[in-house]
Scaffold this motif. Structure first.
Motif, PDB file in Angstrom:
ATOM      1  N   LEU A 140       0.831  -1.203   0.000  1.00  0.00           N
ATOM      2  CA  LEU A 140       0.000   0.000   0.000  1.00  0.00           C
ATOM      3  C   LEU A 140       0.866   1.253   0.000  1.00  0.00           C
ATOM      4  CD1 LEU A 140      -2.648   1.633   0.437  1.00  0.00           C
ATOM      5  CD2 LEU A 140      -2.354   1.205   2.885  1.00  0.00           C
ATOM      6  N   TRP A 141       1.798   1.336   0.959  1.00  0.00           N
ATOM      7  CA  TRP A 141       2.617   2.542   1.065  1.00  0.00           C
ATOM      8  C   TRP A 141       3.533   2.697  -0.148  1.00  0.00           C
ATOM      9  CZ3 TRP A 141      -0.306   4.719   4.056  1.00  0.00           C
ATOM     10  CH2 TRP A 141      -0.693   4.262   5.302  1.00  0.00           C
ATOM     11  N   ALA A 142       4.035   1.611  -0.682  1.00  0.00           N
ATOM     12  CA  ALA A 142       4.899   1.704  -1.861  1.00  0.00           C
ATOM     13  C   ALA A 142       4.128   2.226  -3.056  1.00  0.00           C
ATOM     14  CB  ALA A 142       5.503   0.336  -2.183  1.00  0.00           C
ATOM     15  N   PHE A 285      10.965  -0.455  -7.384  1.00  0.00           N
ATOM     16  CA  PHE A 285       9.565  -0.166  -7.710  1.00  0.00           C
ATOM     17  C   PHE A 285       9.385   1.278  -8.150  1.00  0.00           C
ATOM     18  CE2 PHE A 285       5.230   0.990  -6.110  1.00  0.00           C
ATOM     19  CZ  PHE A 285       4.518   0.261  -7.051  1.00  0.00           C
ATOM     20  N   ILE A 286      10.008   2.207  -7.431  1.00  0.00           N
ATOM     21  CA  ILE A 286       9.866   3.627  -7.764  1.00  0.00           C
ATOM     22  C   ILE A 286      10.465   3.915  -9.143  1.00  0.00           C
ATOM     23  CG2 ILE A 286      10.464   5.982  -7.106  1.00  0.00           C
ATOM     24  CD1 ILE A 286       8.412   4.668  -5.282  1.00  0.00           C
ATOM     25  N   THR A 291       9.934   5.709 -14.645  1.00  0.00           N
ATOM     26  CA  THR A 291      10.938   5.839 -15.700  1.00  0.00           C
ATOM     27  C   THR A 291      10.417   6.539 -16.950  1.00  0.00           C
ATOM     28  OG1 THR A 291      12.483   4.607 -17.114  1.00  0.00           O
ATOM     29  CG2 THR A 291      10.412   3.527 -16.587  1.00  0.00           C
ATOM     30  N   ALA A 292       9.120   6.462 -17.204  1.00  0.00           N
ATOM     31  CA  ALA A 292       8.564   7.110 -18.402  1.00  0.00           C
ATOM     32  C   ALA A 292       7.613   8.244 -18.062  1.00  0.00           C
ATOM     33  CB  ALA A 292       7.847   6.070 -19.276  1.00  0.00           C
ATOM     34  N   THR A 293       7.739   8.804 -16.858  1.00  0.00           N
ATOM     35  CA  THR A 293       6.848   9.883 -16.438  1.00  0.00           C
ATOM     36  C   THR A 293       6.906  11.070 -17.389  1.00  0.00           C
ATOM     37  OG1 THR A 293       7.009   9.246 -14.111  1.00  0.00           O
ATOM     38  CG2 THR A 293       6.313  11.498 -14.573  1.00  0.00           C
ATOM     39  N   SER A 294       8.109  11.391 -17.870  1.00  0.00           N
ATOM     40  CA  SER A 294       8.248  12.560 -18.748  1.00  0.00           C
ATOM     41  C   SER A 294       7.485  12.404 -20.050  1.00  0.00           C
ATOM     42  CB  SER A 294       9.724  12.835 -19.040  1.00  0.00           C
ATOM     43  OG  SER A 294      10.311  11.739 -19.722  1.00  0.00           O
ATOM     44  N   ALA A 295       7.124  11.150 -20.397  1.00  0.00           N
ATOM     45  CA  ALA A 295       6.328  10.897 -21.602  1.00  0.00           C
ATOM     46  C   ALA A 295       4.851  10.731 -21.269  1.00  0.00           C
ATOM     47  CB  ALA A 295       6.844   9.647 -22.324  1.00  0.00           C
ATOM     48  N   GLY A 296       4.484  10.989 -20.011  1.00  0.00           N
ATOM     49  CA  GLY A 296       3.081  10.846 -19.628  1.00  0.00           C
ATOM     50  C   GLY A 296       2.679   9.410 -19.389  1.00  0.00           C
ATOM     51  N   ILE A 297       3.653   8.545 -19.105  1.00  0.00           N
ATOM     52  CA  ILE A 297       3.375   7.126 -18.853  1.00  0.00           C
ATOM     53  C   ILE A 297       3.880   6.792 -17.462  1.00  0.00           C
ATOM     54  CG2 ILE A 297       3.790   4.743 -19.578  1.00  0.00           C
ATOM     55  CD1 ILE A 297       4.505   5.868 -22.353  1.00  0.00           C
TER      56      ILE A 297
END
Length: 308
Positions: A140-142, A285-286, A291-297
């Motif tokens: 949950l916390w992760a 996990f993080i 890893t693809a946040t900058s692409a909106g994923i």
């Protein structure tokens, strides 16, 4: 003999170009567990931290109503808050007929600073909760840590709208050794697939994003093999090749990126839930989820309401 830990999780799956991922271990509806008083206290603190971030980002919506990512972040945070104040956050039973509060109303710069401060505090607090938790609580916390990190990065990058699916899903999880072995296999497939996908792309933003994800997964895959050996776990042998989906263009490769990322993120959370030291598994996990946040994923599974 396999020792099974059964816990509930919400699997949020973003479908791009009709591309999906599924795991045969997913089935059923979990029971409602007894709530530990210490855990209940942390749930209340978590809800307050999420609400503070929601308030600040809601203020950004009022300043920039045409910026769609602010509204997507608000929806993600409100969904999380409704669960954390609900009767059973472990099984994602939401509160009903409750108000999350009011937007933060000051100038844009102050509101942005408040959002950054709130998200940093929330990420740090949830990270510490992971480190002192095991099993379902650690998962949950992760999940919340990863989702809040995605939103934090989205303040200066892209952020997509959350697309939740089935709210009650059960997963049967093996021992930590088996979870690590499964994750190594997922990394192996993701690295092979993304490396092949790079060959279908020319120079440009798409290639850069796929390469960053490929490089992240390859480094973590190699490091995880070393970790497994240190723990006395024999890494599984790689089959050497995997089937690739049809299509050899940017759209197909982006879909491949989504499914590869989701596969690794899901297996990473299984490791978090089975790990004797969740602080050891959390960084994997993080990184996988962001890893693809900058692409909106981005994927932060149950109940992180991940990003599209």
């Amino acid at each position: 003999m396999r020792k099974l830990i059964v816990f509930s999780m919400i699997l949020v799956l973003v479908c791009l170009s009709g591309c999906t991922f599924s795991d045969p271990r997913f089935s059923g509806t979990p029971p409602t567990p007894d709530t530990d008083p210490v855990f209940a206290t942390e749930v209340r603190k978590s809800a307050e931290e999420i609400q503070t971030a929601w308030s600040a980002i809601s203020g950004l919506v009022e300043h920039q109503p045409d910026e769609s990512k602010w509204a997507a972040m608000v929806q993600t945070l409100e969904s999380q808050w409704e669960v954390m104040v609900g009767p059973d956050p472990l099984n994602r039973i939401r509160a009903v007929n409750v108000s999350v509060g009011e937007p933060f109303r000051l100038d844009f710069e102050t509101t942005m600073t408040s959002a950054q401060t709130a998200l940093t505090a929330a990420v740090d607090a949830h990270t510490e909760r992971v480190k002192v938790s095991t099993g379902l609580a650690a998962a949950l916390w992760a999940s919340l840590t990863a989702s809040l990190t995605q939103i934090q990065e989205g303040l200066t990058n892209s952020y997509g709208e959350a697309v939740p699916m089935d709210p009650t899903v059960t997963i049967q999880i093996p021992t930590e050794a088996e979870a690590i072995a499964e994750l190594i296999g997922r990394y192996d497939e993701a690295v092979f697939s993304l490396q092949a996908g790079l060959g279908f792309l020319g120079q440009g933003t798409d290639r850069d994003q796929v390469y960053r994800t490929f490089a992240t997964f390859q480094r973590d895959w190699e490091f995880l093999i070393g970790t497994a050996l240190d723990l006395g776990i024999t890494p599984p042998k790689s089959p050497g090749a995997y089937a690739l989906p049809a299509g050899r263009d940017a759209t197909a490769v982006r879909a491949l990126l989504v499914t590869s990322q989701h596969s690794v993120v899901e297996a990473c959370l299984v490791w978090v839930a089975t790990s004797e030291d969740a602080g050891r598994s959390l960084p994997f996990f993080i990184r996988a989820a962001t890893t693809a946040t900058s692409a909106g994923i981005g994927f932060a599974v149950w109940p992180g309401w991940p990003d599209a």
